[in-house]
Write a protein that holds these residues in place. Structure first.
Motif, PDB file in Angstrom:
ATOM      1  N   VAL A  25       0.869  -1.179   0.000  1.00 30.26           N
ATOM      2  CA  VAL A  25       0.000   0.000   0.000  1.00 30.26           C
ATOM      3  C   VAL A  25       0.906   1.230   0.000  1.00 30.26           C
ATOM      4  N   LEU A  26       0.662   2.153  -0.914  1.00 30.00           N
ATOM      5  CA  LEU A  26       1.452   3.381  -1.020  1.00 30.00           C
ATOM      6  C   LEU A  26       0.581   4.583  -0.684  1.00 30.00           C
ATOM      7  N   SER A  27       1.178   5.547   0.009  1.00 30.09           N
ATOM      8  CA  SER A  27       0.414   6.716   0.415  1.00 30.09           C
ATOM      9  C   SER A  27       1.321   7.937   0.520  1.00 30.09           C
ATOM     10  N   GLU A  28       0.718   9.103   0.371  1.00 29.08           N
ATOM     11  CA  GLU A  28       1.423  10.365   0.592  1.00 29.08           C
ATOM     12  C   GLU A  28       1.476  10.693   2.082  1.00 29.08           C
ATOM     13  N   ARG A  29       0.683   9.973   2.885  1.00 30.32           N
ATOM     14  CA  ARG A  29       0.574  10.284   4.306  1.00 30.32           C
ATOM     15  C   ARG A  29       1.137   9.136   5.141  1.00 30.32           C
ATOM     16  N   LYS A  30       1.853   9.481   6.184  1.00 40.85           N
ATOM     17  CA  LYS A  30       2.479   8.485   7.041  1.00 40.85           C
ATOM     18  C   LYS A  30       1.458   7.627   7.793  1.00 40.85           C
ATOM     19  N   ASP A  31       0.257   8.192   8.024  1.00 43.47           N
ATOM     20  CA  ASP A  31      -0.760   7.422   8.747  1.00 43.47           C
ATOM     21  C   ASP A  31      -1.640   6.591   7.809  1.00 43.47           C
ATOM     22  N   PHE A  32      -1.383   6.658   6.507  1.00 42.63           N
ATOM     23  CA  PHE A  32      -2.120   5.898   5.497  1.00 42.63           C
ATOM     24  C   PHE A  32      -3.625   6.173   5.537  1.00 42.63           C
ATOM     25  N   SER A  33      -3.979   7.393   5.943  1.00 43.35           N
ATOM     26  CA  SER A  33      -5.397   7.765   5.968  1.00 43.35           C
ATOM     27  C   SER A  33      -5.959   7.891   4.562  1.00 43.35           C
ATOM     28  N   ARG A  34      -5.103   8.051   3.585  1.00 42.41           N
ATOM     29  CA  ARG A  34      -5.534   8.081   2.187  1.00 42.41           C
ATOM     30  C   ARG A  34      -4.585   7.203   1.367  1.00 42.41           C
ATOM     31  N   VAL A  35      -5.143   6.211   0.701  1.00 39.81           N
ATOM     32  CA  VAL A  35      -4.335   5.285  -0.102  1.00 39.81           C
ATOM     33  C   VAL A  35      -4.088   5.888  -1.472  1.00 39.81           C
ATOM     34  N   GLY A  36      -2.810   5.960  -1.868  1.00 38.28           N
ATOM     35  CA  GLY A  36      -2.473   6.509  -3.176  1.00 38.28           C
ATOM     36  C   GLY A  36      -2.441   5.460  -4.272  1.00 38.28           C
ATOM     37  N   ALA A  37      -1.941   4.269  -3.944  1.00 41.75           N
ATOM     38  CA  ALA A  37      -1.824   3.219  -4.961  1.00 41.75           C
ATOM     39  C   ALA A  37      -1.616   1.869  -4.281  1.00 41.75           C
ATOM     40  N   LEU A  38      -1.905   0.819  -5.030  1.00 41.80           N
ATOM     41  CA  LEU A  38      -1.642  -0.551  -4.598  1.00 41.80           C
ATOM     42  C   LEU A  38      -0.736  -1.216  -5.632  1.00 41.80           C
ATOM     43  N   SER A  39       0.123  -2.090  -5.163  1.00 44.35           N
ATOM     44  CA  SER A  39       0.969  -2.859  -6.074  1.00 44.35           C
ATOM     45  C   SER A  39       0.199  -4.068  -6.587  1.00 44.35           C
ATOM     46  N   ASP A  40       0.868  -4.909  -7.366  1.00 43.96           N
ATOM     47  CA  ASP A  40       0.294  -6.200  -7.693  1.00 43.96           C
ATOM     48  C   ASP A  40       0.194  -7.009  -6.396  1.00 43.96           C
ATOM     49  N   ALA A  41      -0.642  -8.043  -6.378  1.00 39.39           N
ATOM     50  CA  ALA A  41      -0.990  -8.729  -5.132  1.00 39.39           C
ATOM     51  C   ALA A  41      -0.645 -10.216  -5.191  1.00 39.39           C
ATOM     52  N   TRP A  42      -0.380 -10.764  -4.001  1.00 43.23           N
ATOM     53  CA  TRP A  42      -0.003 -12.164  -3.840  1.00 43.23           C
ATOM     54  C   TRP A  42      -1.079 -12.862  -3.023  1.00 43.23           C
ATOM     55  N   LEU A  43      -1.625 -13.968  -3.564  1.00 47.79           N
ATOM     56  CA  LEU A  43      -2.596 -14.787  -2.851  1.00 47.79           C
ATOM     57  C   LEU A  43      -1.885 -16.065  -2.419  1.00 47.79           C
ATOM     58  N   PRO A  44      -1.352 -16.099  -1.205  1.00 48.34           N
ATOM     59  CA  PRO A  44      -0.515 -17.234  -0.793  1.00 48.34           C
ATOM     60  C   PRO A  44      -1.246 -18.571  -0.771  1.00 48.34           C
ATOM     61  N   GLY A  45      -2.534 -18.562  -0.410  1.00 46.36           N
ATOM     62  CA  GLY A  45      -3.280 -19.809  -0.359  1.00 46.36           C
ATOM     63  C   GLY A  45      -3.409 -20.473  -1.717  1.00 46.36           C
ATOM     64  N   LEU A  46      -3.442 -19.666  -2.767  1.00 46.38           N
ATOM     65  CA  LEU A  46      -3.556 -20.180  -4.138  1.00 46.38           C
ATOM     66  C   LEU A  46      -2.207 -20.165  -4.862  1.00 46.38           C
ATOM     67  N   ARG A  47      -1.201 -19.607  -4.196  1.00 48.72           N
ATOM     68  CA  ARG A  47       0.125 -19.431  -4.798  1.00 48.72           C
ATOM     69  C   ARG A  47      -0.016 -18.758  -6.165  1.00 48.72           C
ATOM     70  N   LEU A  48      -0.689 -17.617  -6.123  1.00 44.96           N
ATOM     71  CA  LEU A  48      -1.053 -16.926  -7.354  1.00 44.96           C
ATOM     72  C   LEU A  48      -0.772 -15.430  -7.218  1.00 44.96           C
ATOM     73  N   TRP A  49      -0.116 -14.888  -8.231  1.00 40.82           N
ATOM     74  CA  TRP A  49       0.105 -13.444  -8.313  1.00 40.82           C
ATOM     75  C   TRP A  49      -0.919 -12.831  -9.263  1.00 40.82           C
ATOM     76  N   VAL A  50      -1.444 -11.662  -8.891  1.00 39.49           N
ATOM     77  CA  VAL A  50      -2.407 -10.976  -9.749  1.00 39.49           C
ATOM     78  C   VAL A  50      -2.062  -9.494  -9.796  1.00 39.49           C
ATOM     79  N   GLY A  51      -2.434  -8.864 -10.888  1.00 39.91           N
ATOM     80  CA  GLY A  51      -2.205  -7.440 -11.034  1.00 39.91           C
ATOM     81  C   GLY A  51      -2.061  -7.066 -12.492  1.00 39.91           C
ATOM     82  N   GLU A  52      -2.292  -5.794 -12.773  1.00 39.53           N
ATOM     83  CA  GLU A  52      -2.186  -5.314 -14.145  1.00 39.53           C
ATOM     84  C   GLU A  52      -0.735  -5.215 -14.599  1.00 39.53           C
ATOM     85  N   TYR A  53       0.181  -4.955 -13.641  1.00 40.17           N
ATOM     86  CA  TYR A  53       1.602  -4.776 -13.967  1.00 40.17           C
ATOM     87  C   TYR A  53       2.443  -5.363 -12.834  1.00 40.17           C
ATOM     88  N   PRO A  54       3.517  -6.087 -13.133  1.00 42.65           N
ATOM     89  CA  PRO A  54       4.340  -6.728 -12.083  1.00 42.65           C
ATOM     90  C   PRO A  54       5.327  -5.767 -11.428  1.00 42.65           C
TER      91      PRO A  54
END
Length: 216
Positions: A169-198
């Motif tokens: 999770v990326l944010s301009e604020r240290k308290d993460f009160s507003r989310v700026g962006a998310l990276s691609d995601a890892w689903l460990p139970g399925l051993r699967l990576w998802v996302g538009e860009y790696p």
């Protein structure tokens, strides 16, 4: 759950220079590769011809270098594009490791590209190439976080609401009160990576998850 990253960890997880996965993604579809080849060939040939005619002048070597740069466009073009995409997340001052679950799974049709072609009567009609995208709504004990979307493939059919998911999770604020962006995601139970860009160096991210989440 959000676990703030330590100084330098974001830069290790999202490199400034393109990885192999990022290069292949930025290389694009065969049509995009062909476009780059044409630009490289045309630009390279023209500038090399100019350099030959200007070889006796001081500008000859300059045109020669420009010609070589054009010929290598197929390689440095995707590297530059991937580096620019990486920079969009690396610029955030605050980053955290997120572990939560998939709250909802949706699919939507998106128009990838469109073109006009003549039908059997000679009339022009608009033809749209569509692709199914999957959208995952993410949440944790604190509530809704955001959405990860990506082109759907057969392997994604096993994703269900309730699956454990991890990402940055990326944010301009240290308290993460507003989310700026998310990276691609890892689903460990399925051993699967998802996302538009790696964005992430995946082995490094999985190792970080094991180290940081084991200390909860």
């Amino acid at each position: 759950m959000l676990i703030p990253l330590r100084p330098g960890e974001l830069q290790r997880l999202i490199p400034a220079v393109a990885t192999g996965n990022q290069f292949r993604f930025a290389l694009g579809k065969p049509q995009q590769v062909l476009q780059r080849l044409m630009i490289a060939a045309i630009g390279g040939v023209i500038t090399l011809l100019i350099s030959q005619s200007q070889m006796a002048s001081r500008w000859g070597p300059v045109w020669l270098v420009i010609g070589v740069v054009f010929l290598l466009y197929v390689l440095w073009g995707p590297i530059l594009e991937a580096g620019q995409r990486n920079a969009t997340l690396r610029r955030y001052p605050a980053a955290a490791l997120f572990e939560g679950e998939v709250a909802d799974v949706q699919t939507r049709e998106r128009v990838e590209n469109s073109h006009e072609q003549a039908d059997s009567r000679g009339n022009l009609e608009l033809v749209e190439n569509r692709r199914t995208w999957m959208l995952l709504e993410l949440e944790d004990e604190d509530g809704y976080l955001g959405r990860v979307s990506f082109p759907m493939e057969k392997k994604h059919q096993s994703i269900r609401a309730g699956a454990v998911v991890r990402c940055l999770v990326l944010s301009e604020r240290k308290d993460f009160s507003r989310v700026g962006a998310l990276s691609d995601a890892w689903l460990p139970g399925l051993r699967l990576w998802v996302g538009e860009y790696p964005f992430l160096l995946r082995p490094a991210f999985e190792e970080l998850c094991q180290l940081r989440l084991a200390r909860r």
